[in-house]
Design a protein around this motif. Structure first.
Motif, PDB file in Angstrom:
ATOM      1  N   MET B   1       2.312   2.048  -5.071  1.00 41.41           N
ATOM      2  CA  MET B   1       1.422   2.742  -5.983  1.00 41.41           C
ATOM      3  C   MET B   1       0.942   4.068  -5.379  1.00 41.41           C
ATOM      4  O   MET B   1       0.825   5.061  -6.093  1.00 41.41           O
ATOM      5  CB  MET B   1       0.229   1.847  -6.295  1.00 41.41           C
ATOM      6  N   ASP B  46      -0.847   3.596   6.745  1.00 42.71           N
ATOM      7  CA  ASP B  46       0.106   2.573   6.302  1.00 42.71           C
ATOM      8  C   ASP B  46       0.557   1.814   7.545  1.00 42.71           C
ATOM      9  O   ASP B  46       0.371   2.289   8.672  1.00 42.71           O
ATOM     10  CB  ASP B  46       1.303   3.203   5.568  1.00 42.71           C
ATOM     11  N   ARG B  56      10.508   6.357  -1.075  1.00 41.03           N
ATOM     12  CA  ARG B  56       9.868   5.488  -2.065  1.00 41.03           C
ATOM     13  C   ARG B  56       9.882   6.131  -3.453  1.00 41.03           C
ATOM     14  O   ARG B  56      10.058   5.453  -4.465  1.00 41.03           O
ATOM     15  CB  ARG B  56       8.429   5.198  -1.661  1.00 41.03           C
ATOM     16  N   LEU B  89      -4.168  -0.479  10.249  1.00 42.78           N
ATOM     17  CA  LEU B  89      -4.700  -1.605  11.005  1.00 42.78           C
ATOM     18  C   LEU B  89      -4.216  -2.889  10.362  1.00 42.78           C
ATOM     19  O   LEU B  89      -4.315  -3.048   9.144  1.00 42.78           O
ATOM     20  CB  LEU B  89      -6.227  -1.547  10.923  1.00 42.78           C
ATOM     21  N   VAL B 125      -5.694   0.741  -1.053  1.00 45.40           N
ATOM     22  CA  VAL B 125      -4.589   0.303  -1.906  1.00 45.40           C
ATOM     23  C   VAL B 125      -3.545  -0.446  -1.082  1.00 45.40           C
ATOM     24  O   VAL B 125      -2.355  -0.441  -1.410  1.00 45.40           O
ATOM     25  CB  VAL B 125      -3.931   1.474  -2.677  1.00 45.40           C
ATOM     26  N   ALA B 126      -3.997  -1.091  -0.007  1.00 43.54           N
ATOM     27  CA  ALA B 126      -3.091  -1.900   0.823  1.00 43.54           C
ATOM     28  C   ALA B 126      -2.846  -3.253   0.155  1.00 43.54           C
ATOM     29  O   ALA B 126      -3.523  -3.624  -0.805  1.00 43.54           O
ATOM     30  CB  ALA B 126      -3.704  -2.093   2.203  1.00 43.54           C
ATOM     31  N   THR B 128      -2.917  -7.030  -0.881  1.00 47.43           N
ATOM     32  CA  THR B 128      -4.057  -7.945  -1.028  1.00 47.43           C
ATOM     33  C   THR B 128      -4.114  -8.946   0.129  1.00 47.43           C
ATOM     34  O   THR B 128      -3.101  -9.535   0.498  1.00 47.43           O
ATOM     35  CB  THR B 128      -3.919  -8.708  -2.356  1.00 47.43           C
ATOM     36  N   TYR B 161     -11.607  -1.150   7.643  1.00 56.19           N
ATOM     37  CA  TYR B 161     -11.400   0.143   6.989  1.00 56.19           C
ATOM     38  C   TYR B 161     -12.684   0.611   6.298  1.00 56.19           C
ATOM     39  O   TYR B 161     -13.057   1.776   6.349  1.00 56.19           O
ATOM     40  CB  TYR B 161     -10.304   0.042   5.909  1.00 56.19           C
ATOM     41  N   PHE B 175      -9.794  -0.890  -4.214  1.00 59.60           N
ATOM     42  CA  PHE B 175      -8.904  -0.980  -5.371  1.00 59.60           C
ATOM     43  C   PHE B 175      -8.291  -2.376  -5.470  1.00 59.60           C
ATOM     44  O   PHE B 175      -7.737  -2.760  -6.492  1.00 59.60           O
ATOM     45  CB  PHE B 175      -7.797   0.073  -5.216  1.00 59.60           C
ATOM     46  N   ALA B 202      -8.857  -3.117  -9.178  1.00 60.78           N
ATOM     47  CA  ALA B 202      -8.672  -2.321 -10.401  1.00 60.78           C
ATOM     48  C   ALA B 202      -8.147  -3.184 -11.544  1.00 60.78           C
ATOM     49  O   ALA B 202      -7.257  -3.992 -11.349  1.00 60.78           O
ATOM     50  CB  ALA B 202      -7.713  -1.170 -10.137  1.00 60.78           C
ATOM     51  N   THR B 204      -5.973  -3.465 -14.730  1.00 65.16           N
ATOM     52  CA  THR B 204      -4.876  -2.687 -15.315  1.00 65.16           C
ATOM     53  C   THR B 204      -3.959  -3.527 -16.190  1.00 65.16           C
ATOM     54  O   THR B 204      -2.962  -3.012 -16.670  1.00 65.16           O
ATOM     55  CB  THR B 204      -3.977  -2.084 -14.200  1.00 65.16           C
ATOM     56  N   ASP B 237       3.462  -5.967  -4.785  1.00 66.91           N
ATOM     57  CA  ASP B 237       2.254  -6.722  -5.053  1.00 66.91           C
ATOM     58  C   ASP B 237       2.610  -8.151  -5.470  1.00 66.91           C
ATOM     59  O   ASP B 237       1.995  -9.118  -5.016  1.00 66.91           O
ATOM     60  CB  ASP B 237       1.462  -6.026  -6.166  1.00 66.91           C
ATOM     61  N   LYS B 250      -6.911 -13.079  -6.106  1.00 66.20           N
ATOM     62  CA  LYS B 250      -6.709 -12.387  -7.377  1.00 66.20           C
ATOM     63  C   LYS B 250      -7.251 -13.226  -8.530  1.00 66.20           C
ATOM     64  O   LYS B 250      -7.902 -12.705  -9.437  1.00 66.20           O
ATOM     65  CB  LYS B 250      -5.196 -12.182  -7.554  1.00 66.20           C
ATOM     66  N   ASP B 308       3.245  -1.558 -13.356  1.00 61.66           N
ATOM     67  CA  ASP B 308       2.093  -1.730 -12.495  1.00 61.66           C
ATOM     68  C   ASP B 308       1.574  -0.414 -11.923  1.00 61.66           C
ATOM     69  O   ASP B 308       0.404  -0.069 -12.063  1.00 61.66           O
ATOM     70  CB  ASP B 308       2.507  -2.651 -11.342  1.00 61.66           C
TER      71      ASP B 308
HETATM   72  N1  LIG Z   1      -0.793  -1.832  -9.343  1.00 56.68           N
HETATM   73  C1  LIG Z   1      -1.830  -2.310  -9.969  1.00 56.68           C
HETATM   74  O1  LIG Z   1      -1.884  -2.334 -11.214  1.00 56.68           O
HETATM   75  C2  LIG Z   1      -2.938  -2.786  -9.201  1.00 56.68           C
HETATM   76  C3  LIG Z   1      -4.087  -3.075  -9.865  1.00 56.68           C
HETATM   77  C4  LIG Z   1      -5.143  -3.529  -9.147  1.00 56.68           C
HETATM   78  C5  LIG Z   1      -5.017  -3.683  -7.807  1.00 56.68           C
HETATM   79  N2  LIG Z   1      -3.876  -3.406  -7.187  1.00 56.68           N
HETATM   80  C6  LIG Z   1      -3.788  -3.642  -5.756  1.00 56.68           C
HETATM   81  O2  LIG Z   1      -3.397  -2.481  -5.078  1.00 56.68           O
HETATM   82  C7  LIG Z   1      -2.716  -2.848  -3.899  1.00 56.68           C
HETATM   83  C8  LIG Z   1      -1.452  -2.074  -3.759  1.00 56.68           C
HETATM   84  O3  LIG Z   1      -0.558  -2.357  -4.793  1.00 56.68           O
HETATM   85  P1  LIG Z   1       0.948  -1.805  -4.710  1.00 56.68           P
HETATM   86  O4  LIG Z   1       1.578  -2.174  -5.994  1.00 56.68           O
HETATM   87  O5  LIG Z   1       0.990  -0.406  -4.241  1.00 56.68           O
HETATM   88  O6  LIG Z   1       1.527  -2.756  -3.561  1.00 56.68           O
HETATM   89  P2  LIG Z   1       2.703  -2.485  -2.519  1.00 56.68           P
HETATM   90  O7  LIG Z   1       3.003  -3.815  -1.917  1.00 56.68           O
HETATM   91  O8  LIG Z   1       3.790  -1.719  -3.159  1.00 56.68           O
HETATM   92  O9  LIG Z   1       2.053  -1.522  -1.422  1.00 56.68           O
HETATM   93  C9  LIG Z   1       1.143  -1.975  -0.507  1.00 56.68           C
HETATM   94  C10 LIG Z   1       1.155  -1.009   0.660  1.00 56.68           C
HETATM   95  O10 LIG Z   1       0.126  -1.398   1.569  1.00 56.68           O
HETATM   96  C11 LIG Z   1       0.618  -1.247   2.875  1.00 56.68           C
HETATM   97  N3  LIG Z   1      -0.192  -2.083   3.743  1.00 56.68           N
HETATM   98  C12 LIG Z   1      -0.191  -3.414   3.866  1.00 56.68           C
HETATM   99  N4  LIG Z   1      -1.118  -3.800   4.753  1.00 56.68           N
HETATM  100  C13 LIG Z   1      -1.724  -2.671   5.184  1.00 56.68           C
HETATM  101  C14 LIG Z   1      -2.742  -2.441   6.114  1.00 56.68           C
HETATM  102  N5  LIG Z   1      -3.343  -3.437   6.725  1.00 56.68           N
HETATM  103  N6  LIG Z   1      -3.120  -1.177   6.321  1.00 56.68           N
HETATM  104  C15 LIG Z   1      -2.519  -0.152   5.662  1.00 56.68           C
HETATM  105  N7  LIG Z   1      -1.544  -0.332   4.785  1.00 56.68           N
HETATM  106  C16 LIG Z   1      -1.153  -1.583   4.543  1.00 56.68           C
HETATM  107  C17 LIG Z   1       2.055  -1.671   2.776  1.00 56.68           C
HETATM  108  O11 LIG Z   1       2.830  -1.194   3.848  1.00 56.68           O
HETATM  109  C18 LIG Z   1       2.450  -1.016   1.470  1.00 56.68           C
HETATM  110  O12 LIG Z   1       2.882   0.287   1.687  1.00 56.68           O
HETATM  111  C19 LIG Z   1      -2.489  -4.351  -3.992  1.00 56.68           C
HETATM  112  O13 LIG Z   1      -3.449  -5.011  -3.205  1.00 56.68           O
HETATM  113  C20 LIG Z   1      -2.729  -4.656  -5.426  1.00 56.68           C
HETATM  114  O14 LIG Z   1      -3.210  -5.988  -5.600  1.00 56.68           O
HETATM  115  C21 LIG Z   1      -2.828  -2.951  -7.863  1.00 56.68           C
END
Ligand SMILES: NC(=O)c1ccc[n+]([C@@H]2O[C@H](COP(=O)([O-])OP(=O)(O)OC[C@H]3O[C@@H](n4cnc5c(N)ncnc54)[C@H](O)[C@@H]3O)[C@@H](O)[C@H]2O)c1
Ligand SMILES: NC(=O)c1ccc[n+]([C@@H]2O[C@H](COP(=O)([O-])OP(=O)(O)OC[C@H]3O[C@@H](n4cnc5c(N)ncnc54)[C@H](O)[C@@H]3O)[C@@H](O)[C@H]2O)c1
Ligand SMILES: NC(=O)c1ccc[n+]([C@@H]2O[C@H](COP(=O)([O-])OP(=O)(O)OC[C@H]3O[C@@H](n4cnc5c(N)ncnc54)[C@H](O)[C@@H]3O)[C@@H](O)[C@H]2O)c1
Ligand SMILES: NC(=O)c1ccc[n+]([C@@H]2O[C@H](COP(=O)([O-])OP(=O)(O)OC[C@H]3O[C@@H](n4cnc5c(N)ncnc54)[C@H](O)[C@@H]3O)[C@@H](O)[C@H]2O)c1
Ligand code: NA
Ligand code: NA
Lengths: 371, 371, 371, 371
Positions: B1, B46, B56, B89, B125-126, B128, B161, B175, B202, B204, B237, B250, B308
């Protein structure tokens, strides 16, 4: 639906059913000083030869619309209401419109006096009429009064009912999309008589869900590209709407909401299909095509499966009580705070369901605060 | 994302895409004095070994999430953002939490100074995290500070963080449903530092639609008997949520809304299934069983099919801009007016989408009215 | 769709794509001695001013119908096919029908000879025509031949194409619901020329699912009370069907299946709505109301979301290969075993998908067993 | 469901209801020489304390499963069946399995003799059991007989019922996914006794639709990437399946079909949720993600809303009649032609509904042709 109203109200009053579906029985209306459900007395007009309420209630019970035990349990109340039904007015009836209106006025006044009622609220729940062409004499009350005397076709029946109600000092509610009170001349009459009115076309299905959902797209800046809908319904209303003319009235009132909420016309058709074996049930399927960030296209679909009369009946009670209280507190003209209940609210452009509800609650609070 | 955020923002800034999905680009926010999209500079943390943004973005283009032409068109901006990504981290990292936090703080401060930024907003946005057990040292800041020095496992990464962000004077946004800033000790820190924060998770998809629809049942006095939901999703995710621990976080945040809106717990399960071949797409099917007048049971079903990242990415921009402006005008502690964006809003119990939006707009007007 | 056929076939031949969606590439057809995909050479007729295939392939790639890399990867094959496209025939063209047919015959013969082909199969994938009124001269070949000489409006273009194909000794396939070969006079011609033909209107969406599902109700003795359907589609075909005349052709061919399978006409309307922003995608929602033991009413709904060209294109390849082999083995007249592919199969009343497939497989086995 | 069987059969026999849902009442079975519906006499086993049929029929009428008038209309038949219900066998009952079996055998023989019946068919419609671990003594009849004498836990109740039925010379049908007759030792017994049997787990909802639809994807060479399903159900069966152990039995039998039809395991979970307020109704939502030509991903969703007992009850009649006729004509062992009725047919791998129906019809024709 009228039979469902009377049956349900009686069952609730006797403590046999909880008041599920009655908006005005919730906590938000506790302070509005509305007349109690107990205080309501039912009467009406129906076309000649209509089946007695007891028989209709049996049919509704067999169709699962009212509980199987209820027709017997409330037989007295059904009989009582039946005794207050007078022969209604139909299109093309002989005599001048004035004569027709006078007959209706006499019925209303007689009902109010015989039953010793504080007021009578008239709710139009008759079959939907086709759209009625606008005429010059609709534009002001003077012109309309002259037309009533001279000619038999200046108004559709729904508007004669509305005229009669207002003249008799009765609040009037358009539960259907028929023309009814929605004429400048009748607005003038309502204000002059100090009588409130509201309408039109109760929202109980597709449009209800639409007006709950469409604001979500607007608030999230998601671009709705097309909104398509198909409505399947049986029942008396379905049979009426199988006539393309009548269904045109319905479609017009259904479409307005979306345009108002999204701020522009949206592509997509709305179908209304009469599916006889569905009986009292209706199903709406809607397909929303929308665009998000980066131009990605996404969709939302919903299927609403409801029992027409069960959805609509409690709203008749709500509207009657709210209009009665408004009348009591001296309001006249269109009750815009009732927009929450209608597909095509008169006198107000807010179609977003949640905001309509807020307006309604604020108004109810004001109603309660008055003498 | 994160990659979608950077790609989309760059394309919008260059006039290559309209700002569809960006709440703060609509008329309702024109007067809020938010920083322009142009004013944003992207950086982040990241985990080691993460693929570069350009790669990506290519994957996202192939998956139809961003337009095919966009990775090439905004290659410079992607490179620029990539250059600002530091090693993040992860759980179980060696060293005390204090040492870990200090590293993150240094990254934030360096970014702010090198790029000459007025402020930095940190958005988590890391992936979950699983639910993290509450501990005594979470209850107040003093206890937490001691724990940071002494031990390595008092906080999950998301909260380190958050701690680092607040300490560095940066507004912080959760988020995700991870613990993050949602601890009394961190609330205390935020207020002491004069820094605002918001969260969490968030909304969505399923919950967004739920919070648009559930108020309809409440307002209409329709009794929801059961609300069942199935969520199918692929993507990163989805893979994370295939772990029942993470998906538990979640589900908890998803369920709260319904209980708040309807005023009572409702029967029905929520499933989250990882369906790998769905890629970036998610589908939610919900089935609502409700009762109306006379006890008649009816149903509403919906199917939401969304991308997503396309749904979430613009909200990251919205939240960053709103939090930045809130910080600028001196707000600190939880930004409850941002509840509109979250499944499980911090510091506020209003979950009805339309009313959340009203609160947001009123707050935006106040933001604009300040110096 | 023609562009999707050529692009996909080329990509499969080069090993760039697996033959997903190609019925004749499955094990059940391994022994049928069909011409290889490699052996096919593409050509055709299109109306003047149509865009070149390379450009259409780019559009399809942008719409996600063919893979983004494919237009470049198969550029040579697209150019090759483009070079074999001749100006087609449109309604109201000057000259006698005989002159028009002769022009088309010359094109077909020239293509066969120049490219040294064993045979040419003509598949009509032009825009759907409105229903064409039946005329006396359609009834036998002699009368038709006279009419060709004398007048310009005895046949719609699709039937002139069919006439020309048969006269040139080419198997002819009606992929659309247009009149095409479906005339007694043309059947006579086909038999006389020893040429097989098939049609009409490929089933790729709602009808495909219908013919898979309807036999379930029949076999389980469940009484279908109403079957309602709404089709939303964009694309070129959608635009054509926005014309009620053309969509009438489509509805007629769609409805036949249900009547045949259930043994009686079933209530319910079928809507075809043109929804421009859906592009190449189509969605069908069907609602089936049925009755079971004790008269209980139940429902089945389905939503089919497909990419029109991706569903149809491989069938063009299948039909061409099967018709070629049938021709090779000496079959003439309607190929009833191809009913599996069509909404309104010519010469056969079996509409149940699974049984159509059995018939197809048995026939394929016979094809393989011949010299 | 047992009550629905008896009520419905009685109403059909009296001409009060048409035999909708009864497969064996359709034209395809007219020549199979099946026993008439009139010829059936009902009896059974139920656990101690179960409510009388008359009371259950009243509940079913209130729930809309059987017509409101039917409990009164068939009161005599319900009483008659009730009088033939004996105390059943439950897990953990004292005594050896042999003693338990002997009691059941005595009941069956007594029923057959007292009522002067040609034969008794035993259909297991008891609550679903959890999966029962396989044991060495299940492998052959000798070992099983020894185990019966020695121990109380070698078999679950369903298998003791099956053993007793076969020993008493009664055809046995597993309508549930419980272990029942599905053991090598019991197959040996059936063959030795010359008794036919069939099972298991009647298909009446999601799996029925699945086995109608999945062959469509296979025949069209469309690659199913994931098939996800959610089942919501109330009622007695729903309550039983709320136990994850019991629902595990069900899921195993549900999943087999897809694997067999598509030739490989498909991704996707199947959920079974107990939703108490749904009562006798069940809803299945399935989401199929599939890939077509050029790798384009598309979807099919369906929602099946059925009344559990109304779907299942007529099949009990069908199975009893078919098994009786098979017994009469001398068949023994698994009746593979009955696969049409089951989620997890014994002794046969064909799961495609349409082909199962063909096999059933062919067999019915053979049944009719025998003496
Ligand atoms: N996409 C949505 O609609 C939506 C809505 C609400 C919440 N979210 C949340 O947003 C987050 C990200 O979603 P996404 O679709 O990008 O997921 P994704 O799996 O594509 O990306 C997650 C990123 O986080 C990085 N990461 C993991 N652990 C980390 C850490 N400890 N420190 C720094 N970076 C770290 C990963 O390397 C990866 O690049 C998820 O937790 C998801 O639940 C997403
Ligand atoms: N049920 C709903 O959810 C709903 C919602 C909004 C609006 N409405 C409208 O309410 C109206 C009634 O619905 P219904 O389901 O009860 O329909 P219905 O067909 O069952 O009943 C209509 C009744 O109106 C009577 N009638 C017809 N013309 C009349 C006349 N000129 N004067 C007096 N009576 C007349 C008929 O005899 C009949 O008794 C319809 O117009 C419908 O469109 C219904
Ligand atoms: N796509 C499907 O799933 C599907 C299924 C069944 C049938 N069909 C039918 O196949 C046909 C083609 O579908 P499409 O999606 O490619 O439509 P399209 O509109 O994209 O293409 C139609 C093509 O036909 C050409 N054409 C029009 N009139 C012609 C004429 N008289 N002679 C020669 N060419 C002519 C047009 O120039 C255009 O190139 C339609 O009739 C459609 O109904 C399509
Ligand atoms: N209804 C359907 O569509 C359907 C389809 C396939 C299979 N089935 C199976 O049929 C069975 C019955 O379904 P139902 O809806 O009637 O359930 P139910 O819970 O209403 O009835 C089950 C009955 O079995 C009795 N019972 C429990 N254990 C017993 C035992 N050991 N011996 C004798 N009786 C016993 C209970 O007392 C009860 O009367 C279930 O196993 C269900 O999974 C039902
Ligand atoms: Na229509
Ligand atoms: Na789950």
């Amino acid at each position: 639906m009228a039979t469902t109203v009377v049956t349900g109200a009686a069952a609730i009053r006797s403590g046999l059913l909880p008041p599920v579906g009655c908006v005005t029985e919730t906590a938000d209306f506790a302070g509005a000083e509305l007349p109690g459900l107990d205080a309501l007395v039912f009467g009406g007009h129906d076309i000649a030869g209509a089946a007695p309420m007891a028989k209709r209630a049996e049919e509704l019970a067999r169709a699962g619309v009212v509980p199987p035990w209820s027709p017997a349990a409330v037989a007295g109340e059904l009989e009582d209401a039946d005794a207050e039904i007078r022969v209604g007015l139909v299109a093309g009836e002989p005599g001048t419109l004035r004569e027709q209106a006078d007959r209706l006025i006499a019925d209303l006044v007689s009902f109010r006096e015989r039953r010793d009622l504080e007021r009578v609220v008239v709710v139009n729940v008759a079959s939907t009429e086709p759209p009625f062409p606008r005429r010059p004499e609709h534009a002001d009350l003077g012109a309309l009064e002259s037309a009533l005397a001279a000619s038999g076709d200046a108004l559709p029946p729904s508007s004669v009912y509305a005229y009669a109600a207002l003249r008799a000092g009765c609040p009037y509610i358009d539960f259907t999309p028929s023309t009814g009170v929605r004429l400048p001349a009748l607005d003038e009459l309502a204000r002059r008589m100090g009588v409130p009115y509201a309408g039109s076309d109760a929202k109980t299905g597709e449009t209800l869900v639409k007006t709950a959902l469409a604001p979500m797209f607007a608030a999230r800046a998601l671009a709705v590209r097309a909104w398509s809908g198909t409505n399947l319904l049986g029942g008396g209303d379905g049979a009426t709407l199988a006539d393309p003319q009548a269904s045109r009235s319905k479609k017009i009132s259904k479409d307005r909401s979306l345009t108002e909420i999204l701020g522009h016309r949206v592509e997509g058709e709305t179908h209304i299909d009469y599916v006889r074996p569905m009986g009292e049930w209706k199903t709406a399927w809607d397909h929303v095509l929308f665009e998000g960030f980066g131009g990605v296209q996404m969709t939302l679909q919903f299927t609403w499966q409801g029992c027409d009369s069960a959805l609509a009946a409690p709203l008749v009670l709500d509207l009657a009580r709210l209009a009665a209280r408004a009348h009591e507190t001296g309001e006249s003209g269109p009750l815009t705070a009732l927009g929450f209940f209608f597909k095509d609210p008169i006198g107000v452009r807010e179609h977003r369901l949640a905001l309509q509800y807020e307006l309604l609650c604020e108004w109810a609070a004001r109603l309660g605060a008055r003498a």
